[in-house]
Write a protein that holds these residues in place. Structure first.
Motif, PDB file in Angstrom:
ATOM      1  N   ASP B  86       0.570  -1.687  -0.275  1.00  0.00           N
ATOM      2  CA  ASP B  86      -0.025   0.284   0.455  1.00  0.00           C
ATOM      3  C   ASP B  86       0.601   1.253   0.479  1.00  0.00           C
ATOM      4  N   ARG B  87       1.842   1.185   0.589  1.00  0.00           N
ATOM      5  CA  ARG B  87       2.615   2.367   0.900  1.00  0.00           C
ATOM      6  C   ARG B  87       4.402   1.758   0.975  1.00  0.00           C
ATOM      7  N   VAL B  88       5.519   2.299   0.009  1.00  0.00           N
ATOM      8  CA  VAL B  88       6.702   1.996  -0.292  1.00  0.00           C
ATOM      9  C   VAL B  88       7.220   3.793   0.151  1.00  0.00           C
ATOM     10  N   TYR B  89       8.383   4.145   1.158  1.00  0.00           N
ATOM     11  CA  TYR B  89       8.542   5.341   1.164  1.00  0.00           C
ATOM     12  C   TYR B  89       9.682   5.641   1.873  1.00  0.00           C
ATOM     13  N   VAL B 269      14.390   2.483   4.599  1.00  0.00           N
ATOM     14  CA  VAL B 269      13.436   2.165   3.999  1.00  0.00           C
ATOM     15  C   VAL B 269      11.959   1.672   4.079  1.00  0.00           C
ATOM     16  N   ILE B 270      11.067   1.712   4.468  1.00  0.00           N
ATOM     17  CA  ILE B 270       9.650   1.409   4.492  1.00  0.00           C
ATOM     18  C   ILE B 270       8.674   1.108   3.675  1.00  0.00           C
ATOM     19  N   GLY B 271       8.310   0.092   3.952  1.00  0.00           N
ATOM     20  CA  GLY B 271       7.312  -0.477   3.511  1.00  0.00           C
ATOM     21  C   GLY B 271       5.611  -0.938   4.024  1.00  0.00           C
ATOM     22  N   GLU B 272       4.769  -0.800   3.793  1.00  0.00           N
ATOM     23  CA  GLU B 272       3.397  -1.213   4.609  1.00  0.00           C
ATOM     24  C   GLU B 272       2.320  -1.699   3.945  1.00  0.00           C
ATOM     25  N   VAL B 306      15.045  -8.910   5.102  1.00  0.00           N
ATOM     26  CA  VAL B 306      14.750  -9.882   4.329  1.00  0.00           C
ATOM     27  C   VAL B 306      13.689 -10.783   5.324  1.00  0.00           C
ATOM     28  N   GLN B 307      14.044 -10.581   6.211  1.00  0.00           N
ATOM     29  CA  GLN B 307      12.776 -11.632   7.153  1.00  0.00           C
ATOM     30  C   GLN B 307      11.694 -10.656   7.525  1.00  0.00           C
ATOM     31  N   SER B 308      12.102  -9.266   7.231  1.00  0.00           N
ATOM     32  CA  SER B 308      10.843  -8.088   7.127  1.00  0.00           C
ATOM     33  C   SER B 308      10.154  -7.864   6.482  1.00  0.00           C
ATOM     34  N   ILE B 309      10.824  -8.243   5.328  1.00  0.00           N
ATOM     35  CA  ILE B 309      10.046  -8.066   3.863  1.00  0.00           C
ATOM     36  C   ILE B 309       8.919  -9.341   3.862  1.00  0.00           C
ATOM     37  N   GLU B 310       9.880 -10.494   4.146  1.00  0.00           N
ATOM     38  CA  GLU B 310       9.143 -11.634   3.781  1.00  0.00           C
ATOM     39  C   GLU B 310       8.205 -11.658   4.500  1.00  0.00           C
ATOM     40  N   VAL B 311       8.136 -11.027   6.109  1.00  0.00           N
ATOM     41  CA  VAL B 311       6.428 -10.913   6.286  1.00  0.00           C
ATOM     42  C   VAL B 311       6.156 -10.257   5.126  1.00  0.00           C
ATOM     43  N   ILE B 326       0.852  -3.565   8.821  1.00  0.00           N
ATOM     44  CA  ILE B 326       1.513  -3.477   9.280  1.00  0.00           C
ATOM     45  C   ILE B 326       3.410  -2.894   8.632  1.00  0.00           C
ATOM     46  N   ARG B 327       4.232  -2.908   9.358  1.00  0.00           N
ATOM     47  CA  ARG B 327       4.900  -2.045   8.227  1.00  0.00           C
ATOM     48  C   ARG B 327       6.411  -2.142   8.882  1.00  0.00           C
ATOM     49  N   ALA B 328       7.335  -3.097   8.102  1.00  0.00           N
ATOM     50  CA  ALA B 328       8.783  -3.368   7.703  1.00  0.00           C
ATOM     51  C   ALA B 328       9.530  -1.916   7.423  1.00  0.00           C
ATOM     52  N   VAL B 329      10.227  -2.001   8.332  1.00  0.00           N
ATOM     53  CA  VAL B 329      11.189  -1.103   8.425  1.00  0.00           C
ATOM     54  C   VAL B 329      12.944  -1.735   8.436  1.00  0.00           C
ATOM     55  N   MET B 330      13.759  -1.332   7.153  1.00  0.00           N
ATOM     56  CA  MET B 330      15.102  -1.460   7.172  1.00  0.00           C
ATOM     57  C   MET B 330      15.754  -0.288   8.375  1.00  0.00           C
ATOM     58  N   PHE B 331      15.444  -0.482   9.358  1.00  0.00           N
ATOM     59  CA  PHE B 331      16.759   0.673   9.304  1.00  0.00           C
ATOM     60  C   PHE B 331      18.023   0.670   9.018  1.00  0.00           C
ATOM     61  N   MET B 332      18.816   2.473   9.008  1.00  0.00           N
ATOM     62  CA  MET B 332      19.684   2.918   8.696  1.00  0.00           C
ATOM     63  C   MET B 332      20.959   2.898   9.627  1.00  0.00           C
ATOM     64  N   ASN B 333      22.451   3.009   9.957  1.00  0.00           N
ATOM     65  CA  ASN B 333      22.995   2.975  10.120  1.00  0.00           C
ATOM     66  C   ASN B 333      22.576   2.463  12.295  1.00  0.00           C
ATOM     67  N   GLU B 334      22.099   1.435  12.616  1.00  0.00           N
ATOM     68  CA  GLU B 334      22.534   0.483  13.777  1.00  0.00           C
ATOM     69  C   GLU B 334      23.635   0.492  13.776  1.00  0.00           C
ATOM     70  N   GLU B 335      24.581  -0.008  13.157  1.00  0.00           N
ATOM     71  CA  GLU B 335      26.207  -0.258  13.494  1.00  0.00           C
ATOM     72  C   GLU B 335      27.408   0.291  14.428  1.00  0.00           C
ATOM     73  N   ASN B 336      26.566   1.650  13.673  1.00  0.00           N
ATOM     74  CA  ASN B 336      27.456   3.234  14.783  1.00  0.00           C
ATOM     75  C   ASN B 336      27.014   4.752  14.269  1.00  0.00           C
TER      76      ASN B 336
END
Lengths: 475, 475
Positions: B86-89, B269-272, B306-311, B326-336
């Motif tokens: 329904d939405r990707v942004y 990156v967000i899709g829902e 890829v698991q979040s997208i798979e959901v 349901i919203r899948a979120v690929m977060f940026m910059n967790e590591e540092n």
């Protein structure tokens, strides 16, 4: 269905805890501490992993009858001798000796689409060879024995039958998928030969789509022509199937020089710690020492062997004196005959030995999930009373039905409970019976958690027995 | 302690089942069948595994600010665009951009026993460089900050501090061992610099004894000298420690040309999929798209993405129309930096969005064991009512406390429950933050079981919400 089962298990577990015998309640704290120490010891020890390294890297693949199998017998005897156990001994058993011969050749020939191309095959254990020149024939693909029957002699005679029923990947436990496909490997050659086929190719027994073929035992039947049988990699099977759909008249060539040599004298290897209070009550823990002749037999079943030895090491190292006798058994010839398991059971009967439990680890050295218990209601309920002691280590799956191939022949001798160690099953059939079942695929912590799980259950049985009487109220 | 906890959990679970709301009881059969279908679909699909292959093999390591991170943003946006959601942004976020520079050099010099010898090191993320010529100094080894304090300025000034406290391998959950050691990596450089040290070497964060060093973030403090800091492989650490015991005056040389470049514009990156009944109630499922700059960021955290997208794919493919969004979120910059997680939470607050649950997968694509739930008593009890639906898939560990780094900043916004997906932990720190965290280490079935576990929990929350009111009686 799942509801009822889960609900019942929870209720049985809860009831079991409430009605736990007073003695068990009293000792909960001690038992819990002992089990914690068993895990601590196992997780910080490297001895068993180094044993596995030796068995897989220095000895390697060790099919029954081979010089490597003999080396494994002597090596495991020496390892246990050095541990200062109460008794270490060998038990004679005559085993079959099948040899693979030259590297097999499998070839799709004269396909309209790709011409000729080699594919990876491995002779099935016990198969006859093709002769020096190999054989070639048209291929009939089937997914089931029913389909084969329907084709009948007319369409099968003179052909190679290609059994191509894949694993059902919807099974969460991969063993169930294996169980739904392995009849093709065991029974394929006889069924095909009865209809006049001259060879058999079986899709490899794995969840994965791979290039590596999986060997494994097959069977012949008295009075039925013995025809050569090979496993083809799953990727090869997919390809062959696609080509056949386009070109039903393509031919397949196979060359195998495998043969069965005369039986060889070999041994089960046994080590034990005598019980202090009831030495006549035996708790067996074991795996099988033989492996297929490809790869290194790491998960199948090097880990089961070194874990069984590790159970004894843990008792010795921690100074736990078990009330009942603990016996580690490395069985010979699980893969292609089960002669070691049968011989062991015969000897138990002949000597009138009393086994109260037999635990086999033959499903890989992966993270533990639980145990499968093949015993009476009281025995099962008794194991469930221990769930609060075992669940903190991930041992949630204490289910009915279990055992293992080597301990199977003990069934019915007294009230012995047959118990199968159940590690996580997801990766097992990626490696099973292949050249990639190697030491590198075994994670030390996963394997050691398994050994500690087995040792913990052995400890509880050695403390309380496994008559199931004390827990009957819990049913 | 374990008894009480386990007993309480069993009793809570049993009570929860008994007092399960009538509606839930009624739908048990439907829910059970839906969940079975989710697992069936996931276990027979290869799409998500191919997504992981692309992310790890074609894009590869993708540290925040790097071209690869930008490629991962655009790739994951396109993957979700093609799914007909329904939405990707994209959500803008400025991220730090640290670069490693030349391959590091670590060298033991002038040891009495071995002379000079190179050892494997990796600069810690965020570290300053040593300058072109590198630096060399004597080494002081410590196991703790207390030990370092006791040494004092006199013994530390001008030296390299070597933090060498190993993982406590007796922890069954490896994350606990990590938690007991990682303070050295994060806080070592500041503590050492305060006493005048000129460099820091930290033992790699792993259970294993390996040759491969593990990078990871470190921190500096305003007003404290920034000194170069590197991770040394555990085998290197063991060797260095042995040599130091014999020869406290040996020197260590390190050369690192890493540096921090100006911040870069990047994106979450967000899709829902919009909910049909309560679209304003959002269930988040996510992982982080960035990875360290070595290896391929497969288990950390390609699998979580890829698991979040798979959901979402599972819901679309099965035609399940969720009641809540349901919203899948690929977060940026967790590591540092965690800039993506912080920015996301700010936006949620600014927009007044209502998140009822946020599930993060950032512990590897291994076989699922359960979820950790950071929510109120009612929410936890409500999740426990679902145990009979989840346990058949190995999801036994439904424990309190959980969440994940990226969803952490959402805490306290309304009654959002923060939920951490908990896969088996044994192998995670073998690969974590190293060049061997590659696609090959991920098993398709294990990863897919994880995705199906997340999808099943998302499904239940989307059906019933997670207010915890219905289950309060179960406490």
């Amino acid at each position: 269905m799942l509801t009822k089962k889960v609900l019942r298990n929870v209720v049985v577990a809860a009831a079991a805890m409430v009605t736990m015998p007073a003695m068990a309640q009293q000792n909960y704290k001690t038992d819990s501490a002992t089990i914690k120490n068993i895990y601590n010891n196992a997780l910080t020890s490297y001895e068993s992993y180094e044993n596995l390294r030796y068995l897989t890297k220095n000895i390697g693949a060790r099919l029954s009858g081979s010089p490597q199998a003999a080396a494994a017998v002597e090596w495991s005897r020496q390892v246990m001798e050095k541990m200062g156990l109460d008794r270490v001994y060998l038990q004679e058993v005559m085993v079959p000796y099948w040899v693979r011969g030259d590297k097999e050749v499998g070839r799709i020939i004269n396909s309209k689409l790709i011409g000729s191309q080699d594919v990876n095959i491995l002779a099935l254990g016990g198969s006859v060879g093709t002769g020096e020149n190999g054989l070639s024939a048209e291929v009939v693909e089937v997914k089931s024995f029913e389909e084969l029957e329907k084709l009948g002699k007319k369409k099968v005679k003179g052909k190679i039958v290609f059994f191509n029923r894949p694993f059902d990947n919807t099974h969460v436990i991969t063993g169930a998928a294996y169980g739904g496909a392995v009849d093709q490997r065991g029974g394929g050659p006889v069924a095909a030969a009865k209809l006049g086929a001259i060879g058999v190719v079986v899709r490899s027994m794995t969840n994965d789509i791979q290039d590596v073929p999986h060997t494994g035992g097959t069977r012949y039947e008295e009075g039925v022509e013995k025809i050569p049988a090979a496993a083809i990699s799953t990727r090869g099977a997919e390809q062959l199937s696609k080509l056949l759909a386009n070109d039903p008249n393509l031919k397949f060539y196979m060359r195998m020089t495998c043969e069965t040599l005369p039986d060889v004298l070999s041994y089960n290897v046994i080590g034990e710690i005598k019980g202090t209070e009831k030495p006549d009550e035996i708790i067996l823990v074991g795996g099988h020492l033989d492996s297929w002749d490809v790869g290194e037999g790491a998960h199948d079943d090097g880990t089961g062997c070194v874990q069984s030895i590790e159970v004894l090491r843990l008792f010795k190292d921690m100074g736990i004196k078990p009330k009942r006798t603990i016996r580690a058994v490395m069985f010979m010839n699980e893969e292609n005959g089960l002669r070691g398991g049968r011989k062991y059971a015969e000897e138990v009967k002949a000597k009138g030995e009393k086994h109260i439990a037999a635990i086999e680890s033959d499903a890989g050295g992966f993270t533990p999930r639980g145990f499968g218990i093949d015993g009476n209601d009281g025995q099962y309920a008794q194991v469930l009373t221990w769930k609060p002691l075992l669940a903190p280590y991930g041992l949630h799956d204490l289910t009915r039905g279990g055992g293992g191939a080597d301990i199977g022949p003990l069934k019915g001798q007294g009230t012995v409970a047959l118990i199968g160690f159940r590690p996580d099953s997801q990766r097992y059939f990626d490696y099973h019976h292949t050249e990639i079942d190697t030491f590198e695929q075994v994670n030390r912590r996963e394997m050691q958690l398994g050994a500690a799980s087995m040792a913990s259950l052995v400890y509880l049985i050695s403390e309380y027995g496994l008559s199931g009487n004390g827990a009957k109220a819990a049913k």
